[in-house]
Design a protein around this motif. Sequence first.
Motif, PDB file in Angstrom:
ATOM      1  N   ASP A 198       0.853  -1.183   0.000  1.00  0.00           N
ATOM      2  CA  ASP A 198       0.000   0.000   0.000  1.00  0.00           C
ATOM      3  C   ASP A 198       0.891   1.235   0.000  1.00  0.00           C
ATOM      4  O   ASP A 198       2.118   1.140  -0.055  1.00  0.00           O
ATOM      5  CB  ASP A 198      -0.966  -0.004   1.182  1.00  0.00           C
ATOM      6  CG  ASP A 198      -0.247  -0.092   2.532  1.00  0.00           C
ATOM      7  OD1 ASP A 198       0.920   0.342   2.626  1.00  0.00           O
ATOM      8  OD2 ASP A 198      -0.852  -0.607   3.490  1.00  0.00           O
ATOM      9  N   PHE A 199       0.297   2.404   0.058  1.00  0.00           N
ATOM     10  CA  PHE A 199       1.061   3.651  -0.073  1.00  0.00           C
ATOM     11  C   PHE A 199       2.086   3.803   1.048  1.00  0.00           C
ATOM     12  O   PHE A 199       3.238   4.170   0.806  1.00  0.00           O
ATOM     13  CB  PHE A 199       0.099   4.840  -0.089  1.00  0.00           C
ATOM     14  CG  PHE A 199       0.791   6.157  -0.281  1.00  0.00           C
ATOM     15  CD1 PHE A 199       1.340   6.516  -1.506  1.00  0.00           C
ATOM     16  CD2 PHE A 199       0.901   7.057   0.776  1.00  0.00           C
ATOM     17  CE1 PHE A 199       1.988   7.729  -1.680  1.00  0.00           C
ATOM     18  CE2 PHE A 199       1.549   8.278   0.614  1.00  0.00           C
ATOM     19  CZ  PHE A 199       2.093   8.617  -0.627  1.00  0.00           C
ATOM     20  N   VAL A 200       1.668   3.509   2.288  1.00  0.00           N
ATOM     21  CA  VAL A 200       2.578   3.672   3.422  1.00  0.00           C
ATOM     22  C   VAL A 200       3.765   2.705   3.311  1.00  0.00           C
ATOM     23  O   VAL A 200       4.921   3.089   3.530  1.00  0.00           O
ATOM     24  CB  VAL A 200       1.829   3.451   4.752  1.00  0.00           C
ATOM     25  CG1 VAL A 200       2.801   3.450   5.933  1.00  0.00           C
ATOM     26  CG2 VAL A 200       0.772   4.528   4.947  1.00  0.00           C
ATOM     27  N   LYS A 201       3.476   1.459   2.959  1.00  0.00           N
ATOM     28  CA  LYS A 201       4.550   0.484   2.804  1.00  0.00           C
ATOM     29  C   LYS A 201       5.475   0.860   1.652  1.00  0.00           C
ATOM     30  O   LYS A 201       6.696   0.654   1.720  1.00  0.00           O
ATOM     31  CB  LYS A 201       3.964  -0.911   2.571  1.00  0.00           C
ATOM     32  CG  LYS A 201       3.277  -1.505   3.793  1.00  0.00           C
ATOM     33  CD  LYS A 201       2.688  -2.868   3.481  1.00  0.00           C
ATOM     34  CE  LYS A 201       1.979  -3.458   4.692  1.00  0.00           C
ATOM     35  NZ  LYS A 201       1.367  -4.776   4.378  1.00  0.00           N
ATOM     36  N   ALA A 202       4.912   1.407   0.584  1.00  0.00           N
ATOM     37  CA  ALA A 202       5.720   1.826  -0.560  1.00  0.00           C
ATOM     38  C   ALA A 202       6.689   2.932  -0.165  1.00  0.00           C
ATOM     39  O   ALA A 202       7.856   2.938  -0.574  1.00  0.00           O
ATOM     40  CB  ALA A 202       4.825   2.279  -1.705  1.00  0.00           C
ATOM     41  N   LEU A 203       6.215   3.875   0.652  1.00  0.00           N
ATOM     42  CA  LEU A 203       7.095   4.950   1.117  1.00  0.00           C
ATOM     43  C   LEU A 203       8.226   4.396   1.977  1.00  0.00           C
ATOM     44  O   LEU A 203       9.392   4.782   1.824  1.00  0.00           O
ATOM     45  CB  LEU A 203       6.290   5.980   1.922  1.00  0.00           C
ATOM     46  CG  LEU A 203       5.386   6.924   1.131  1.00  0.00           C
ATOM     47  CD1 LEU A 203       4.629   7.835   2.082  1.00  0.00           C
ATOM     48  CD2 LEU A 203       6.197   7.744   0.136  1.00  0.00           C
ATOM     49  N   ASN A 204       7.881   3.489   2.895  1.00  0.00           N
ATOM     50  CA  ASN A 204       8.899   2.885   3.762  1.00  0.00           C
ATOM     51  C   ASN A 204       9.924   2.115   2.945  1.00  0.00           C
ATOM     52  O   ASN A 204      11.144   2.244   3.160  1.00  0.00           O
ATOM     53  CB  ASN A 204       8.240   1.960   4.785  1.00  0.00           C
ATOM     54  CG  ASN A 204       9.261   1.150   5.565  1.00  0.00           C
ATOM     55  OD1 ASN A 204       9.416  -0.053   5.344  1.00  0.00           O
ATOM     56  ND2 ASN A 204       9.968   1.793   6.484  1.00  0.00           N
ATOM     57  N   LEU A 205       9.430   1.322   1.998  1.00  0.00           N
ATOM     58  CA  LEU A 205      10.331   0.519   1.179  1.00  0.00           C
ATOM     59  C   LEU A 205      11.248   1.413   0.340  1.00  0.00           C
ATOM     60  O   LEU A 205      12.447   1.168   0.230  1.00  0.00           O
ATOM     61  CB  LEU A 205       9.521  -0.410   0.279  1.00  0.00           C
ATOM     62  CG  LEU A 205      10.312  -1.419  -0.548  1.00  0.00           C
ATOM     63  CD1 LEU A 205      11.039  -2.408   0.349  1.00  0.00           C
ATOM     64  CD2 LEU A 205       9.385  -2.166  -1.505  1.00  0.00           C
ATOM     65  N   SER A 206      10.692   2.467  -0.256  1.00  0.00           N
ATOM     66  CA  SER A 206      11.479   3.374  -1.086  1.00  0.00           C
ATOM     67  C   SER A 206      12.570   4.052  -0.265  1.00  0.00           C
ATOM     68  O   SER A 206      13.724   4.153  -0.699  1.00  0.00           O
ATOM     69  CB  SER A 206      10.578   4.432  -1.721  1.00  0.00           C
ATOM     70  OG  SER A 206       9.615   3.833  -2.552  1.00  0.00           O
ATOM     71  N   TYR A 207      12.202   4.524   0.934  1.00  0.00           N
ATOM     72  CA  TYR A 207      13.197   5.167   1.799  1.00  0.00           C
ATOM     73  C   TYR A 207      14.321   4.195   2.152  1.00  0.00           C
ATOM     74  O   TYR A 207      15.514   4.536   2.074  1.00  0.00           O
ATOM     75  CB  TYR A 207      12.537   5.680   3.080  1.00  0.00           C
ATOM     76  CG  TYR A 207      13.555   6.128   4.106  1.00  0.00           C
ATOM     77  CD1 TYR A 207      14.193   7.364   3.992  1.00  0.00           C
ATOM     78  CD2 TYR A 207      13.916   5.291   5.165  1.00  0.00           C
ATOM     79  CE1 TYR A 207      15.152   7.755   4.908  1.00  0.00           C
ATOM     80  CE2 TYR A 207      14.866   5.679   6.096  1.00  0.00           C
ATOM     81  CZ  TYR A 207      15.483   6.910   5.963  1.00  0.00           C
ATOM     82  OH  TYR A 207      16.442   7.291   6.869  1.00  0.00           O
ATOM     83  N   CYS A 208      13.959   2.968   2.525  1.00  0.00           N
ATOM     84  CA  CYS A 208      14.964   1.989   2.940  1.00  0.00           C
ATOM     85  C   CYS A 208      15.888   1.598   1.791  1.00  0.00           C
ATOM     86  O   CYS A 208      17.098   1.417   1.984  1.00  0.00           O
ATOM     87  CB  CYS A 208      14.291   0.748   3.525  1.00  0.00           C
ATOM     88  SG  CYS A 208      13.487   1.050   5.112  1.00  0.00           S
ATOM     89  N   MET A 209      15.319   1.478   0.572  1.00  0.00           N
ATOM     90  CA  MET A 209      16.144   1.138  -0.585  1.00  0.00           C
ATOM     91  C   MET A 209      17.182   2.224  -0.840  1.00  0.00           C
ATOM     92  O   MET A 209      18.348   1.930  -1.146  1.00  0.00           O
ATOM     93  CB  MET A 209      15.268   0.921  -1.813  1.00  0.00           C
ATOM     94  CG  MET A 209      14.471  -0.371  -1.766  1.00  0.00           C
ATOM     95  SD  MET A 209      13.297  -0.541  -3.138  1.00  0.00           S
ATOM     96  CE  MET A 209      14.436  -0.717  -4.516  1.00  0.00           C
ATOM     97  N   LEU A 210      16.781   3.485  -0.726  1.00  0.00           N
ATOM     98  CA  LEU A 210      17.712   4.584  -0.977  1.00  0.00           C
ATOM     99  C   LEU A 210      18.679   4.792   0.186  1.00  0.00           C
ATOM    100  O   LEU A 210      19.790   5.279  -0.007  1.00  0.00           O
ATOM    101  CB  LEU A 210      16.937   5.872  -1.254  1.00  0.00           C
ATOM    102  CG  LEU A 210      16.089   5.848  -2.530  1.00  0.00           C
ATOM    103  CD1 LEU A 210      15.265   7.117  -2.657  1.00  0.00           C
ATOM    104  CD2 LEU A 210      16.971   5.663  -3.772  1.00  0.00           C
ATOM    105  N   ALA A 211      18.251   4.416   1.401  1.00  0.00           N
ATOM    106  CA  ALA A 211      19.102   4.576   2.587  1.00  0.00           C
ATOM    107  C   ALA A 211      19.963   3.351   2.864  1.00  0.00           C
ATOM    108  O   ALA A 211      20.692   3.312   3.859  1.00  0.00           O
ATOM    109  CB  ALA A 211      18.229   4.876   3.805  1.00  0.00           C
ATOM    110  N   LYS A 212      19.870   2.335   2.014  1.00  0.00           N
ATOM    111  CA  LYS A 212      20.647   1.101   2.153  1.00  0.00           C
ATOM    112  C   LYS A 212      20.322   0.404   3.471  1.00  0.00           C
ATOM    113  O   LYS A 212      21.201  -0.030   4.210  1.00  0.00           O
ATOM    114  CB  LYS A 212      22.151   1.379   2.033  1.00  0.00           C
ATOM    115  CG  LYS A 212      22.992   0.180   1.671  1.00  0.00           C
ATOM    116  CD  LYS A 212      24.450   0.554   1.482  1.00  0.00           C
ATOM    117  CE  LYS A 212      25.298  -0.659   1.155  1.00  0.00           C
ATOM    118  NZ  LYS A 212      26.729  -0.303   0.975  1.00  0.00           N
ATOM    119  N   GLN A 213      19.022   0.318   3.773  1.00  0.00           N
ATOM    120  CA  GLN A 213      18.552  -0.308   5.004  1.00  0.00           C
ATOM    121  C   GLN A 213      17.539  -1.399   4.679  1.00  0.00           C
ATOM    122  O   GLN A 213      16.870  -1.348   3.648  1.00  0.00           O
ATOM    123  CB  GLN A 213      17.873   0.727   5.917  1.00  0.00           C
ATOM    124  CG  GLN A 213      18.766   1.838   6.396  1.00  0.00           C
ATOM    125  CD  GLN A 213      17.998   2.850   7.243  1.00  0.00           C
ATOM    126  OE1 GLN A 213      16.816   2.653   7.540  1.00  0.00           O
ATOM    127  NE2 GLN A 213      18.664   3.931   7.623  1.00  0.00           N
TER     128      GLN A 213
END
Length: 295
Positions: free
Chosen positions: A226-241
Amino acid sequence: MSKLSPIRFIINPTSGPRNKVDVAARINLLLDQTKYKPDIVYTTHAGHAPELAREAAEAGYEVVVAVGGDGTMNEVAKGLLHSDTALGILPRGSGNGLARHLQIPLQLDKAILALNNGVKSRIDSGSINGHPFFTTAGIGFDAYISSVFAGNKKRGLQTYVELILKEIRKYKHLPVTVTINGQSISTDCFVMAFANAAQYGNNAYIAPLADIRDGLLDVCLIRQLDFVKALNLSYCMLAKQLANADSAEYFKTTNVEIETEEPMMFHADGEFIGKAKQFEVQTLPLSLHVILPST
């Protein structure tokens, strides 16, 4: 006088930025020709690069260099699997996932210079339904985006992101049965990514703990998005987490088997392959020689 080592450069003439440079001229200018004897060839059609790479490996070339993006790298590397010939990379694509993972310079002249004192090493590769991959493979949404991206005339990260934002709400998760580490899991699947290297490309880290020499694949399962999970996933991918547990699940394994009720799209190194209802994914430990920059 010592014998020169033969090195083949396989250039994809369609890869690279719009402000084209004469890659062959830069190679001839910067390559150490007291060490290497260069042979520069150009691909003319899909599937040509593996033929050119295999031909060079059979002829005893020490190094074959892929000049292009991740698709070119994949094709050249396929032709070198299980041989003594090492893969070199002059990254000219938009993602350059393997080059980034191996810390190969993205700037052309620096990448050529890095070959002069490069160090030979081995890395793992993977296979999805018999198709080799060297960074990531996947089923579900990322494969769907690969299929759309392949038909788009505009390239680059911006186009890729625009496609994701446009298509993500349309794409529906599908039921799958996954056998991994002796356990059978029936689940929904939005994306299942199989990572040999840590990132897709463009420093988007789908599996930040992936080790390209450990004989294992890092599997990332995203059941629903969903939108919230997509935001979390996108942030983690860019933050290498690693993403939060409610956004993604991670596994380490040597092989995965998957069955789906409906045919699902799949890709290897970002190149769309097709659809299937059954998948077998496995690691091929230390199956490829590569040239790394000296430290």
